[in-house]
Design a protein around this motif. Structure first.
Motif, PDB file in Angstrom:
ATOM      1  N   LYS A 100      22.182 -40.449 -35.980  1.00 52.39           N
ATOM      2  CA  LYS A 100      23.425 -41.130 -35.601  1.00 52.39           C
ATOM      3  C   LYS A 100      23.121 -42.334 -34.708  1.00 52.39           C
ATOM      4  O   LYS A 100      23.689 -43.409 -34.897  1.00 52.39           O
ATOM      5  CB  LYS A 100      24.369 -40.163 -34.887  1.00 52.39           C
ATOM      6  CG  LYS A 100      25.714 -40.778 -34.495  1.00 52.39           C
ATOM      7  CD  LYS A 100      26.618 -39.729 -33.856  1.00 52.39           C
ATOM      8  CE  LYS A 100      28.004 -40.301 -33.595  1.00 52.39           C
ATOM      9  NZ  LYS A 100      27.993 -41.341 -32.546  1.00 52.39           N
ATOM     10  N   LYS A 103      21.537 -45.132 -36.912  1.00 47.79           N
ATOM     11  CA  LYS A 103      22.419 -45.806 -37.861  1.00 47.79           C
ATOM     12  C   LYS A 103      23.609 -46.487 -37.180  1.00 47.79           C
ATOM     13  O   LYS A 103      24.263 -47.335 -37.768  1.00 47.79           O
ATOM     14  CB  LYS A 103      22.917 -44.799 -38.905  1.00 47.79           C
ATOM     15  CG  LYS A 103      21.833 -44.335 -39.860  1.00 47.79           C
ATOM     16  CD  LYS A 103      21.296 -45.514 -40.654  1.00 47.79           C
ATOM     17  CE  LYS A 103      20.209 -45.129 -41.629  1.00 47.79           C
ATOM     18  NZ  LYS A 103      19.736 -46.268 -42.432  1.00 47.79           N
ATOM     19  N   PHE A 105      26.699 -45.636 -36.458  1.00 51.57           N
ATOM     20  CA  PHE A 105      28.042 -45.560 -37.039  1.00 51.57           C
ATOM     21  C   PHE A 105      29.007 -44.953 -36.028  1.00 51.57           C
ATOM     22  O   PHE A 105      28.615 -44.208 -35.131  1.00 51.57           O
ATOM     23  CB  PHE A 105      28.041 -44.743 -38.340  1.00 51.57           C
ATOM     24  CG  PHE A 105      27.461 -43.359 -38.209  1.00 51.57           C
ATOM     25  CD1 PHE A 105      28.237 -42.288 -37.777  1.00 51.57           C
ATOM     26  CD2 PHE A 105      26.134 -43.118 -38.533  1.00 51.57           C
ATOM     27  CE1 PHE A 105      27.709 -41.010 -37.669  1.00 51.57           C
ATOM     28  CE2 PHE A 105      25.585 -41.841 -38.430  1.00 51.57           C
ATOM     29  CZ  PHE A 105      26.381 -40.787 -37.988  1.00 51.57           C
ATOM     30  N   THR A 107      32.602 -42.675 -35.205  1.00 48.69           N
ATOM     31  CA  THR A 107      33.188 -41.472 -35.777  1.00 48.69           C
ATOM     32  C   THR A 107      34.675 -41.361 -35.463  1.00 48.69           C
ATOM     33  O   THR A 107      35.149 -41.806 -34.413  1.00 48.69           O
ATOM     34  CB  THR A 107      32.489 -40.206 -35.240  1.00 48.69           C
ATOM     35  OG1 THR A 107      32.503 -40.230 -33.813  1.00 48.69           O
ATOM     36  CG2 THR A 107      31.060 -40.125 -35.732  1.00 48.69           C
ATOM     37  N   LYS A 132      33.107 -42.956 -44.715  1.00 53.15           N
ATOM     38  CA  LYS A 132      32.650 -41.762 -45.415  1.00 53.15           C
ATOM     39  C   LYS A 132      33.232 -40.547 -44.713  1.00 53.15           C
ATOM     40  O   LYS A 132      33.387 -40.553 -43.484  1.00 53.15           O
ATOM     41  CB  LYS A 132      31.126 -41.707 -45.394  1.00 53.15           C
ATOM     42  CG  LYS A 132      30.515 -40.819 -46.474  1.00 53.15           C
ATOM     43  CD  LYS A 132      29.036 -41.139 -46.626  1.00 53.15           C
ATOM     44  CE  LYS A 132      28.457 -40.429 -47.847  1.00 53.15           C
ATOM     45  NZ  LYS A 132      27.054 -40.820 -48.086  1.00 53.15           N
ATOM     46  N   SER A 134      33.212 -36.284 -43.895  1.00 51.85           N
ATOM     47  CA  SER A 134      32.321 -35.128 -43.856  1.00 51.85           C
ATOM     48  C   SER A 134      32.539 -34.288 -45.105  1.00 51.85           C
ATOM     49  O   SER A 134      33.665 -34.109 -45.556  1.00 51.85           O
ATOM     50  CB  SER A 134      32.573 -34.299 -42.600  1.00 51.85           C
ATOM     51  OG  SER A 134      33.926 -33.905 -42.502  1.00 51.85           O
ATOM     52  N   SER A 147      26.714 -33.777 -41.822  1.00 51.35           N
ATOM     53  CA  SER A 147      27.568 -34.955 -41.974  1.00 51.35           C
ATOM     54  C   SER A 147      26.865 -36.205 -41.430  1.00 51.35           C
ATOM     55  O   SER A 147      26.871 -37.261 -42.064  1.00 51.35           O
ATOM     56  CB  SER A 147      28.892 -34.754 -41.231  1.00 51.35           C
ATOM     57  OG  SER A 147      29.634 -33.700 -41.787  1.00 51.35           O
ATOM     58  N   MET A 151      24.888 -40.077 -43.639  1.00 49.17           N
ATOM     59  CA  MET A 151      25.271 -41.468 -43.413  1.00 49.17           C
ATOM     60  C   MET A 151      24.089 -42.401 -43.665  1.00 49.17           C
ATOM     61  O   MET A 151      22.986 -42.183 -43.173  1.00 49.17           O
ATOM     62  CB  MET A 151      25.793 -41.643 -41.988  1.00 49.17           C
ATOM     63  CG  MET A 151      27.026 -40.816 -41.675  1.00 49.17           C
ATOM     64  SD  MET A 151      28.477 -41.297 -42.629  1.00 49.17           S
ATOM     65  CE  MET A 151      28.920 -42.824 -41.793  1.00 49.17           C
ATOM     66  N   GLU A 154      27.000 -46.832 -44.075  1.00 50.17           N
ATOM     67  CA  GLU A 154      28.425 -46.803 -43.761  1.00 50.17           C
ATOM     68  C   GLU A 154      28.641 -47.008 -42.264  1.00 50.17           C
ATOM     69  O   GLU A 154      27.831 -46.596 -41.446  1.00 50.17           O
ATOM     70  CB  GLU A 154      29.048 -45.475 -44.202  1.00 50.17           C
ATOM     71  CG  GLU A 154      28.954 -45.203 -45.699  1.00 50.17           C
ATOM     72  CD  GLU A 154      27.643 -44.535 -46.095  1.00 50.17           C
ATOM     73  OE1 GLU A 154      27.442 -44.311 -47.300  1.00 50.17           O
ATOM     74  OE2 GLU A 154      26.820 -44.250 -45.189  1.00 50.17           O
ATOM     75  N   LEU A 157      32.284 -42.582 -39.943  1.00 44.37           N
ATOM     76  CA  LEU A 157      32.320 -41.214 -40.464  1.00 44.37           C
ATOM     77  C   LEU A 157      33.629 -40.567 -40.031  1.00 44.37           C
ATOM     78  O   LEU A 157      33.957 -40.556 -38.840  1.00 44.37           O
ATOM     79  CB  LEU A 157      31.145 -40.400 -39.917  1.00 44.37           C
ATOM     80  CG  LEU A 157      31.192 -38.887 -40.185  1.00 44.37           C
ATOM     81  CD1 LEU A 157      31.059 -38.588 -41.665  1.00 44.37           C
ATOM     82  CD2 LEU A 157      30.096 -38.160 -39.388  1.00 44.37           C
TER      83      LEU A 157
END
Length: 455
Positions: A100, A103, A105, A107, A132, A134, A147, A151, A154, A157
């Protein structure tokens, strides 16, 4: 997807026993989900000890095994990459947190007593290509880990957050660290682990503790109070009753096949026909709209995409067998969702044969709610009712308090006799409606009816 063995080794603080590969392509803790070579298998010690399935993972051409007990992999040394860790569950979580951070991203956390899974799936349609969701109902610590690891490029999430014990939402949100949070609604569910309705609400409210943006259902007593308590920087409200909310969707018509809604999204008026079964899905729909709005999707685009919504839930939906129609909703059940289900089947002109079962995890309120269910069922114009489960006597007590004059059948557990009795009653002029908690396994009636009416 491509993951680095060296990054896994560092994130998990593991010891390298053997290295044969530099990378792997997927992460699993259930060998049944390994469908192609190149997997990393974590041998978790949960209900089933994953160390017993290491040979199966190897046979499926896994590239990496993460284990606690290296004595279980003696026969695989020098054949596959093996990493030893102190705790495989923690290693999986630590690696997912690393991923996480790598990347970067953001949430969105969705919780609630009912409707969170359908809301998440509606998000997947409204936000296709933008976020995206989960997978499945991955809403606990292990599910969140998987989840995170799904990723790639993206930016967002949408993560479902579940709970059946006090403190779990807070613990999970410390992992998820949501930028945006929403609770669909608060109702009686998981009473065994959560206690009374006030404690349930308190548990659900933890989803907002770490969020910058809060989305709030103003039609629910408990979530509207959460709106007043919210400490974040921005809010979006939604309602089917209050047109002053940011999102206002009013039910214009509920038919067996669709909903007609009209209202506004951030002031932009519109209307839509949505092909989902039951008005109770409106809260999940508005939740998804609120998520889309919070991610800056244009209201006009949301109105355009609303007719694309459909139900994804397992063990839910319409089934037809040789002109015999079945409405199956065996995915979940609590007093709130059961009431919505009964309201839905009451709008049909056709006669309904009802098959329902236990609402589980209601703890000290189980007897009360099953008696209440019996009374509600007894006030519907039904001729044949089947109840399956351990709370049959409570259901019967409630049924006898009502004006019910039809036939009822009680079974401690679902069996072939129950299916045969139902099959004898069904024809093209009526339909079967089925609902219970997943643990009752009422979806088995479909296979029995296939054998009876399709043979």
């Amino acid at each position: 997807m491509k993951y680095s063995v060296d990054e896994l080794l560092s994130a998990s603080k593991g010891s390298l026993i053997c290295k044969k590969e530099e990378t792997f392509q997927s992460v699993h803790f259930d060998t049944r989900n390994i469908t192609q070579k190149g997997a990393c298998f974590f041998a978790l010690k949960n209900q089933r000890d994953g160390h017993y399935y290491l040979n199966s993972a190897y046979a499926k051409k896994a590239h990496v095994l993460v284990v606690e007990d290296i004595s279980q992999v003696e026969n695989l040394k020098n054949q596959i990459t093996i990493i030893q860790v102190a705790d495989t569950s923690k290693a999986l979580l630590d690696f997912s947190k690393f991923w996480k951070d790598k990347k970067k991203f953001q949430t969105v956390a969705i919780t609630g007593s009912v409707g969170k899974t359908s809301a998440k799936h509606f998000c997947s349609i409204l936000l296709k290509g933008q976020a995206k969701v989960s997978p499945k109902s991955y809403n606990n610590k292990l599910g969140i880990s998987l989840s995170f690891l799904q990723m790639s490029d993206e930016k967002t999430l949408i993560q479902e957050v579940g709970t059946n014990q006090l403190g779990e939402v807070d613990e999970l949100c410390q992992i998820v660290k949501p930028k945006i949070s929403v609770c669909t609604e608060v109702a009686w569910s998981h009473v065994e682990g959560l206690g009374d309705i006030q404690q349930i609400a308190q548990e659900k409210e933890a989803v907002y503790r770490y969020a910058d943006i809060g989305l709030f259902n103003m039609d629910n007593k408990w979530t509207s109070q959460m709106y007043k308590n919210f400490q974040g920087s921005k809010t979006f409200t939604f309602s089917r009753k209050d047109s002053t909310c940011d999102i206002y969707l009013n039910l214009q018509k509920v038919s067996p096949q669709f909903l007609d809604v009209a209202g506004h999204i951030l002031g932009e008026t519109g209307k839509a026909r949505i092909y989902v079964a039951g008005g109770h899905y409106l809260t999940s729909i508005m939740t998804a709209v609120a998520v889309a709005v919070s991610l800056e999707q244009a209201p006009g685009k949301i109105w355009k995409n609303l007719p694309l919504l459909k139900i994804f839930e397992r063990n839910s939906g319409w089934i037809e067998l040789n002109k015999i129609k079945i409405f199956l909703d065996a995915y979940n059940a609590n007093p709130c969702s059961m009431s919505a289900f009964l309201e839905y089947i009451s709008i049909f002109d056709k006669e309904c044969v009802l098959l329902i079962g236990d609402m589980l995890e209601l703890g000290y309120k189980s007897s009360f709610f099953h008696q209440e269910l019996g009374e509600k069922v007894g006030n519907l114009p039904l001729k044949n009712v089947f109840f399956v489960g351990g709370f049959q006597s409570d259901f019967e007590t409630g049924l006898k308090k009502s004006p019910f004059r039809g036939q009822y059948h009680l079974f401690k557990e679902y069996n072939r006799e129950c299916g045969q009795k139902i099959a004898e009653l069904l024809n093209e002029n009526n339909f079967l409606a089925v609902k219970a908690s997943r643990g009752v396994q009422l979806e088995r009636v479909v296979d029995d009816l296939k054998a009876e009416v399709c043979s």
